[in-house]
Design a protein around this motif. Structure first.
Motif, PDB file in Angstrom:
ATOM      1  N   LYS A 235       3.496 -15.932  -0.014  1.00 23.02           N
ATOM      2  CA  LYS A 235       3.054 -15.673  -1.391  1.00 23.02           C
ATOM      3  C   LYS A 235       2.163 -16.811  -1.910  1.00 23.02           C
ATOM      4  O   LYS A 235       1.567 -16.699  -2.965  1.00 23.02           O
ATOM      5  CB  LYS A 235       4.257 -15.458  -2.307  1.00 23.02           C
ATOM      6  CG  LYS A 235       5.049 -14.178  -1.962  1.00 23.02           C
ATOM      7  CD  LYS A 235       6.277 -14.042  -2.853  1.00 23.02           C
ATOM      8  CE  LYS A 235       7.213 -12.903  -2.455  1.00 23.02           C
ATOM      9  NZ  LYS A 235       6.767 -11.585  -2.914  1.00 23.02           N
TER      10      LYS A 235
ATOM     11  N   SER B 216      -1.192 -13.686  -2.336  1.00 25.80           N
ATOM     12  CA  SER B 216      -0.592 -13.664  -0.996  1.00 25.80           C
ATOM     13  C   SER B 216      -1.663 -13.580   0.089  1.00 25.80           C
ATOM     14  O   SER B 216      -2.784 -13.133  -0.150  1.00 25.80           O
ATOM     15  CB  SER B 216       0.314 -12.439  -0.894  1.00 25.80           C
ATOM     16  OG  SER B 216      -0.399 -11.289  -1.312  1.00 25.80           O
TER      17      SER B 216
ATOM     18  N   GLU C  33       1.741  -9.047   1.739  1.00 30.31           N
ATOM     19  CA  GLU C  33       2.563  -8.545   0.627  1.00 30.31           C
ATOM     20  C   GLU C  33       2.545  -7.029   0.737  1.00 30.31           C
ATOM     21  O   GLU C  33       1.502  -6.401   0.527  1.00 30.31           O
ATOM     22  CB  GLU C  33       1.975  -8.992  -0.707  1.00 30.31           C
ATOM     23  CG  GLU C  33       2.853  -8.672  -1.911  1.00 30.31           C
ATOM     24  CD  GLU C  33       4.137  -9.486  -1.939  1.00 30.31           C
ATOM     25  OE1 GLU C  33       5.132  -9.012  -1.354  1.00 30.31           O
ATOM     26  OE2 GLU C  33       4.139 -10.587  -2.526  1.00 30.31           O
TER      27      GLU C  33
END
Ligand code: GPQ
Length: 824
Positions: free
Chosen positions: A558, A651, A656
């Protein structure tokens, strides 16, 4: 209003046993919750009865995690009695907001996956879909995070210490749960081999029901959470043998099963107790589903017409073996018949492609704990591999080349041999389900092309996409009253149920008066956050700063570190007097790290260390501030998101799966700085990519960079500002007296291969941040974009997502009479 007031007072006295004249906020919150629950339960009973009367097909959502947050405000809004309650409580001497603060968040999940489950229940209730959420009533939810000396410290989240006024505990409806023991083989009257599992240990599962109301439609669905209860108190043997204390110890041991939520997110822990939790919850749920089914049906082959079961990731995937066991060993069906029922009933949602999150369980553990299930898994695998062979050898084998058959079989097998012989739960979920879905378009494409490519060739129809969504009830209406009221004053309240109606705001983006009102709503939310931060952290926020927010679990993919490198660079420019045009901003971080995730915890420490340095430096702190929000959770998100102007969704591209925070921010008028990843891509497509700040390498570019040999050192040597920022982190610039504290973080980037391409995206991220700063100076244009962002978010309602699941996977329709909102 008088009715509600009376009920509250009555509950203070007769349910809570207190004097109504002693004005305890805690008592009045509980009494109000009980009065609200009274108003839900009638509709809950009617709703449940209507499913039964109409033989409705039911949807069961199985999830080890839910993140409902607080219930009071949401339930008041859904019932349409928010204003009534506000006035009633004010007459009684309380502010409704203060009372709502008395409630503890129900934090029975880690992050996005659990919150999605709660949004989905809200949408099923609102759409009138006969749905049930099933899960575990953990005594301790996600830990409470405090920050001490910059570090995360975990505290137990004893959320039920003072009881839970929302739940009905049903101690009379217990289901047995068995573990261990052995399997006996026998031959039935037709000469067929049969199996009986006699278990070693038994525990009981007690249902706790939490009511989930729809929006203004009298439809109330059920979230049933299981709590482990020992059966020891019913075992007279213990008393006869005089082993009373032994019995108590065993009781405590049994009840440990539902004691605590595992706090790791997308990292496999592989603990025995976790497998026990999974099976405990699954068997109780399947027993409950079949009990309900058998009230109206004798023929088990009718199950798929009456029941759809959605597996929220692989955590409940053992359900496939459990249903097979019941159909084979208890209903004595033939294998093929049982298998067809299973596949037609189950569907599986995948939420990640990170390899470290893909669940496997050691065969040795399964053989011991669930011996019959392990046998069944072996049999499923044997039949499946024969089928693979048949398809591969058939003429239309497509790309399956049978020279490679052995490798193919090894790749798709339910069993992996190394490093230890284990069951691949994702493979079990895929072959035991008729539908496998990803949670955003890119994610689903990656499932098809990379992670499950063999399965895509074997079952080209199975993998499908259902882009995530969020509920507008909690994430717009309830969390952001200033903005909701403004919107409603122009387009009515229909958007709360039908989020597409927000497009009616588009023309208003050109109206200066509306833009001013839009900004005023944002400012009100920023001021509210300011007051909260002052109360909680004793810090003064500058509401004229750009509020730049990065809240989510702490994970390397992230890339909170990328954001931090921007902060350090901005700090350096300001210190060096190279940032005359810098737009003042406050950068907020928030999120929990899994207690066992070393790097994530070190990242939290680094953010706090940088924050301390920057905030204390009077040369810069009027222009740059950094805030770490401790204990990020659902109710905190409800405060922070409406006040946010810039949403960080940065990210590594491809990693993600979807993201749902990204949606909540844009819906509340934040602009997004983000990579081409997850559902942010679809948001950019819906909104117009030029209205977001998109930067960074794309997924396919990263693949080729990796293939050609990615060398982070090149970026380090080639970029002076990057080098300065990294060198400062590595030296003790932010950690005086603790030399080398953040070296692991920097080494991971420079010498550990930078698996998440932080350095590769740094320069572009800086450029995008520069664009953000520049645009913010033009408040009219910023506001125009903010309005258009929100106006184009209709697609990202969880109502749209659930409608697609209902039509394309579950084959269920909303209950008659509820389609148009108001129900009976
Ligand atoms: N997600 Cl596998 C979690 O929150 N926990 C998990 O264990 C897994 C996935 C998230 C995922 O990271 C987000 O991108 C999604 O938006 C979310 O699930 C819901 O699908």
């Amino acid at each position: 209003m008088e009715g509600l007031k009376k009920d509250v007072i009555r509950h203070v006295v007769s349910s809570l046993g207190s004097d109504y004249a002693s004005k305890s906020a805690y008592n009045y919150y509980n009494a109000l919750a009980l009065a609200v629950r009274d108003r839900l339960i009638d509709n809950w009973i009617k709703t449940q009865r209507s499913y039964y009367d109409e033989k409705a097909k039911r949807v069961y959502y199985l999830s080890l995690e839910y993140l409902p947050g607080k219930s009071l405000m949401n339930n008041l809004h859904c019932l349409g009695i928010y204003e009534t309650a506000r006035k009633a409580m004010s007459d009684l001497g309380f502010s409704l907001e203060d009372l709502a603060e008395q409630e503890w968040d129900a934090g029975l999940g880690n992050g996005g996956l659990g919150r999605l489950a709660s949004c989905f229940l809200d949408s099923m209730a609102t759409l009138g879909i006969p749905g049930y959420g099933y899960g575990i009533r953990y005594d301790y939810g996600i830990f409470h995070q405090v920050i001490e000396d910059g570090k995360q410290v975990e505290q137990a989240d004893n959320w039920m210490r003072v009881g839970n006024p929302w739940a009905y505990e049903r101690g009379q409806h217990l289901f047995p749960v068995r573990f261990f023991g052995e399997v006996k083989n026998w031959t039935d009257e037709y000469g067929r081999l049969r199996h009986t599992w006699t278990a070693g240990d038994t525990v009981l599962a007690m249902p706790c029901d939490m009511l989930v109301p729809g929006w203004d439609n009298h439809h109330v669905i059920n979230m049933r959470l299981w709590s482990a209860r020992s059966d020891v108190e019913f075992d007279l043997d213990f008393f006869n043998t005089g082993n009373y204390l032994g019995a108590v110890e065993e009781k405590i041991f049994d009840e440990k099963i539902s004691k605590v939520l595992y706090p790791s997110d997308q990292i496999e822990e592989g603990r025995e107790l976790r497998l026990k939790q999974q099976y405990f919850f699954v068997t109780a749920t399947i027993q409950d589903i079949l009990r309900r089914f058998r009230k109206k049906h004798q023929d088990m082959t009718e199950l798929p017409q009456s029941v759809a079961i959605q597996l929220n990731d692989t955590h409940p995937a053992i359900a496939i073996a459990e249903l097979m066991r019941i159909l084979l060993d208890e209903d004595l069906l033939d294998w093929e018949v049982a298998w067809d029922i299973c596949v037609s009933t189950f569907a599986y949602t995948n939420h990640t492609i990170l390899p470290e999150a893909l669940e496997t369980w050691p065969v040795s553990l399964l053989e011991r704990m669930l011996p019959r299930h392990m046998q069944i898994i072996y049999e499923i695998n044997a039949r499946f591999l024969r089928e693979v062979e048949r398809v591969a050898r058939s003429e239309d084998c497509g790309q399956l080349c049978h020279r490679d058959l052995d490798h193919l079989k090894q790749r798709v097998s339910l069993i992996q041999e190394r490093p230890i012989k284990s069951v691949r739960m994702a493979h079990l979920a895929i072959i035991g389900s008729h539908s496998v879905n990803g949670v955003a378009a890119l994610h689903t494409e990656l499932l098809k092309a990379r992670v499950f490519d063999d399965f895509q060739r074997l079952y080209p129809q199975k993998i499908n996409n259902k882009t995530n969504g969020v509920t507008p009830r909690r994430w717009l209406w309830s969390a952001n009253q200033p903005l909701s009221r403004l919107i409603a004053s122009h387009i009515g309240t229909g958007f709360v149920r039908n989020l597409d109606e927000l497009t009616q705001l588009e023309p208003l983006a050109a109206d200066p008066a509306f833009r001013e009102a839009w900004r005023a709503a944002k400012l009100e939310n920023k001021q509210r956050l300011q007051a909260y931060i002052k109360r909680k952290l004793m810090r003064e926020l500058h509401t004229e700063h750009l509020f730049d927010v990065h809240i989510k679990r702490i994970h390397e993919y992230k890339r909170q570190v990328l954001n931090l490198l921007h902060v350090v660079t901005a700090y350096n420019r300001l210190r060096h007097g190279q940032a005359a045009d810098f737009t003042p901003r406050t950068v907020f971080f928030g999120g929990k790290a899994a207690p066992s995730y070393f790097m994530a915890k070190r990242i939290i420490h680094a953010i706090n260390a940088v924050a301390a340095t920057v905030n204390a430096d009077s040369r810069v702190n009027d222009k740059l501030q950094v805030v770490y929000l401790p204990n990020y959770c659902v109710s905190q998100a409800e405060r922070v998101i409406p006040a946010t102007e810039l949403s960080e969704q940065i990210s590594t591209a491809g990693m993600e799966a979807s993201g749902t925070g990204n949606m909540k921010f844009a819906l509340n008028g934040a602009l997004t700085i983000g990579t081409w990843d997850g559902a942010t891509i679809e948001m950019a497509q819906a909104i117009g990519p030029e209205l977001l700040f998109i930067f960074g390498m794309r997924e396919d570019e990263l693949v080729s960079l990796r293939q050609h040999g990615y060398n982070p050192m090149l970026y380090y040597h080639g970029d002076e500002e990057l080098r300065e920022a990294l060198d400062m982190l590595r030296s003790d610039a932010f950690s005086p007296g603790q030399h080398g504290l953040f070296a692991p973080l920097v080494d991971n980037l420079l010498h550990g291969g930078d698996r998440f391409f932080v350095l590769a995206d740094y320069r572009q991220y800086l450029g995008a941040q520069q664009d953000v700063g520049r645009l913010y100076l033009d408040q009219e244009e910023w506001t125009r974009r903010s309005i258009l962002n929100a106006a184009r978010m209709g697609f990202f309602s969880s109502d749209r997502a659930i409608s697609q699941y209902a039509r394309e996977i579950w084959d269920v329709a909303p209950m008659a009479g509820l389609q148009n909102g108001k129900g009976a």
